[in-house]
Write a protein that holds these residues in place. Structure first.
Motif, PDB file in Angstrom:
ATOM      1  N   PHE A 188      -1.754  -5.829  -2.974  1.00 45.84           N
ATOM      2  CA  PHE A 188      -2.415  -4.826  -2.148  1.00 45.84           C
ATOM      3  C   PHE A 188      -3.919  -5.045  -2.132  1.00 45.84           C
ATOM      4  CE2 PHE A 188      -4.322  -0.429  -2.122  1.00 45.84           C
ATOM      5  CZ  PHE A 188      -4.194  -0.232  -0.750  1.00 45.84           C
TER       6      PHE A 188
ATOM      7  N   SER B 258       2.612   6.633  -6.681  1.00 46.66           N
ATOM      8  CA  SER B 258       1.627   7.590  -7.195  1.00 46.66           C
ATOM      9  C   SER B 258       2.209   8.998  -7.216  1.00 46.66           C
ATOM     10  CB  SER B 258       0.355   7.548  -6.345  1.00 46.66           C
ATOM     11  OG  SER B 258      -0.251   6.279  -6.396  1.00 46.66           O
TER      12      SER B 258
ATOM     13  N   GLY C  61       0.805  -1.216   0.000  1.00 48.04           N
ATOM     14  CA  GLY C  61       0.000   0.000   0.000  1.00 48.04           C
ATOM     15  C   GLY C  61       0.835   1.261   0.000  1.00 48.04           C
ATOM     16  N   VAL C  62       1.840   1.323   0.861  1.00 45.33           N
ATOM     17  CA  VAL C  62       2.693   2.520   0.883  1.00 45.33           C
ATOM     18  C   VAL C  62       3.541   2.596  -0.376  1.00 45.33           C
ATOM     19  CG1 VAL C  62       2.749   2.681   3.394  1.00 45.33           C
ATOM     20  CG2 VAL C  62       4.521   1.369   2.223  1.00 45.33           C
TER      21      VAL C  62
ATOM     22  N   SER D 120      -4.657   9.998  -2.534  1.00 48.99           N
ATOM     23  CA  SER D 120      -3.950  10.888  -1.600  1.00 48.99           C
ATOM     24  C   SER D 120      -2.927  11.791  -2.265  1.00 48.99           C
ATOM     25  CB  SER D 120      -3.282  10.064  -0.495  1.00 48.99           C
ATOM     26  OG  SER D 120      -4.247   9.401   0.283  1.00 48.99           O
TER      27      SER D 120
ATOM     28  N   ALA E  58      -5.027   5.192  -1.195  1.00 42.60           N
ATOM     29  CA  ALA E  58      -3.604   5.165  -1.550  1.00 42.60           C
ATOM     30  C   ALA E  58      -3.335   5.885  -2.862  1.00 42.60           C
ATOM     31  CB  ALA E  58      -3.121   3.715  -1.643  1.00 42.60           C
ATOM     32  N   SER E  59      -4.275   5.767  -3.809  1.00 46.59           N
ATOM     33  CA  SER E  59      -4.065   6.379  -5.116  1.00 46.59           C
ATOM     34  C   SER E  59      -4.576   7.815  -5.197  1.00 46.59           C
ATOM     35  CB  SER E  59      -4.739   5.530  -6.207  1.00 46.59           C
ATOM     36  OG  SER E  59      -6.091   5.302  -5.897  1.00 46.59           O
TER      37      SER E  59
ATOM     38  N   LEU F  72       1.335   4.217  -2.819  1.00 46.31           N
ATOM     39  CA  LEU F  72       1.268   5.630  -2.448  1.00 46.31           C
ATOM     40  C   LEU F  72       2.504   6.375  -2.932  1.00 46.31           C
ATOM     41  CD1 LEU F  72      -0.031   7.975  -0.874  1.00 46.31           C
ATOM     42  CD2 LEU F  72       1.149   7.138   1.176  1.00 46.31           C
TER      43      LEU F  72
END
Length: 442
Positions: free
Chosen positions: A249, A48, A41-42, A278, A275-276, A45
């Motif tokens: 994820f 992205s 996930g990070v 942000s 996550a996408s 992030l």
């Protein structure tokens, strides 16, 4: 050398390294569900951010047409990645329980991403713009008499996007009646986006360059060979990380939800898009802080148009490719309600900005309606509350509220709507005739 810029680049890159290390070493498969979700996930992030910066930096060296049509899509690729994963699985395992669930999850992620963009993005940025320290000197913020009446104003040139978004929103109400997301939806929504791009390209001054801030501005200051190399590196690295991390994820979120008693649907609809989405919201916050509030809000409206046309439109394409023939991505009754409430939220949000401004109380109303529905549904899932309505009926109830409020505002602001449609018609007419673009402010 700007230390803040390098710190931002380093931070985004560091976010991806735990996943890169575990994936390359082969240890990713041995991670626990929670660790997989956290690490991948990070990584999504961080990637992205890198992808967004790469796309904005590239605008300096590519034709304007390419920048608008292609780089805008690349900048929101993480949202598409999750949706494409489930649309592909729906086609690959069509008519099986796994395929049916995947189709529902594809719709869940699409509707969640769109509602977060408006409910948190539009509302949150409007509130931040007006209430932040230093807003008094922001030309986009205007003080008004009355309770929570101060407003953030929008660039009137965004009227083109608003009208196209309104057309896409009205079409979205029809999607459930087709039994799923089909090729007709793809043709209409993608054609609508192509038409929008055509109008923009025919009407824009090629000599105009968008002024960037932060990392893109720093990278654009490089000599051309180094600038191009940095863009390619950002694209390649972030693309590979997203490609390898998005499936673990998404599936990790499903498993994690089962472990903590939360349905996979809820996790994919509300957690995965964060996550996408942000990075885009953070970039807009940076623009607002640099007194470029109008540019920030314009970016959010354009992003919504992108997602509401291409994100929905490409679902049937991915599904059909995986299926091996032209098909319609199916979904159940609850997803019908999800699409309707998402369209209704968009309808209400557009009624708020049809006069090119949003007040504090309007932003609060937009946020409260969004978060209330999410909290009530979660409470129902967890058995905390009981109401006479089913989850589907609850969605219809909120849809009705959005539609009633939006319709009332459009009626009250019918002159503003008529003026906007009239200006947009002029812009389109001039684009078709290849004349100089008329000013939206006229």
């Amino acid at each position: 050398m700007n230390r803040k810029i390098l710190a931002a680049l380093a931070t985004a890159t560091v976010l991806t390294l735990p996943w890169v290390g575990s994936y390359v070493s082969g240890s990713a498969h041995g991670l626990s569900t929670l660790a997989t979700v956290a690490v991948s996930g990070v990584a999504v992030l961080g990637s992205s951010f890198l992808l967004t910066w790469g796309a904005e930096t590239a605008e300096k060296d590519v034709p304007r047409a390419f920048a608008i049509a292609v780089l805008a899509i690349l900048a929101v690729a993480p949202e598409y990645a999750v949706d494409a994963l489930y649309a592909w699985n729906a086609g690959q395992f069509a008519n099986s329980p796994r395929g049916i669930e995947a189709g529902n999850l594809a719709v869940a992620n699409m509707t969640g991403a769109n509602r977060i963009l408006i409910g948190l993005g539009w509302a949150g940025i409007a509130l931040f713009t007006v209430l932040r320290r230093g807003s008094a000197s922001d030309p986009a913020v205007r003080k008004r008499a009355g309770f929570l009446a101060d407003v953030v104003t929008l660039d009137r040139d965004i009227g083109l996007e608003i009208v196209f978004l309104l057309v896409a929103t009205l079409w979205a109400f029809l999607v459930p009646f087709g039994g799923g997301v089909g090729i007709l939806d793809t043709v209409f929504l993608v054609s609508l986006y192509v038409a929008y791009i055509f109008v923009v390209l025919r009407g824009e001054d090629e000599s105009e360059e968008e002024e960037h801030v932060g990392v893109p501005a720093y990278l654009q200051s490089f000599a051309k060979p180094y600038r191009i190399a940095s863009v390619l590196l950002l694209f390649a690295f972030s693309g590979l990380v997203i490609f390898t991390a998005v499936e673990p994820f998404a599936h990790g979120l499903e498993q994690l939800g089962k472990q903590i008693g939360v349905p996979s649907f809820f996790m994919i609809q509300w957690i995965a898009p964060l996550a996408s989405e942000s990075p885009e919201l953070i970039v807009v916050v940076v623009l607002v802080n640099k007194a470029r509030s109008t540019a920030g809000f314009n970016a959010l409206v354009s992003s919504k148009l992108n997602q509401w046309t291409l994100l929905i439109g490409t679902l049937a394409v991915v599904y059909s490719i995986a299926l091996g023939q032209v098909g319609t991505l199916p979904f159940d009754q609850k997803q019908m309600g999800e699409i309707w409430i998402t369209a209704a939220q968009s309808f209400f949000a557009l009624s708020l900005i049809v006069n090119f401004e949003m007040s504090i109380r309007e932003a609060i109303a937009l946020f409260v309606l969004f978060i209330t529905q999410v909290i009530v549904e979660f409470a129902l899932i967890q058995g905390v509350i009981e109401i006479a309505l089913s989850k589907y009926e609850l969605l219809l109830a909120f849809t009705a509220v959005y539609l009633v409020l939006g319709s009332a505002l459009f009626v009250a602001r019918r002159q503003a709507l008529a003026d906007m449609v009239g200006r947009t018609t002029d812009v389109v007419s001039h684009a078709l005739s290849n004349d100089t673009k008329p000013s939206e402010a006229d």
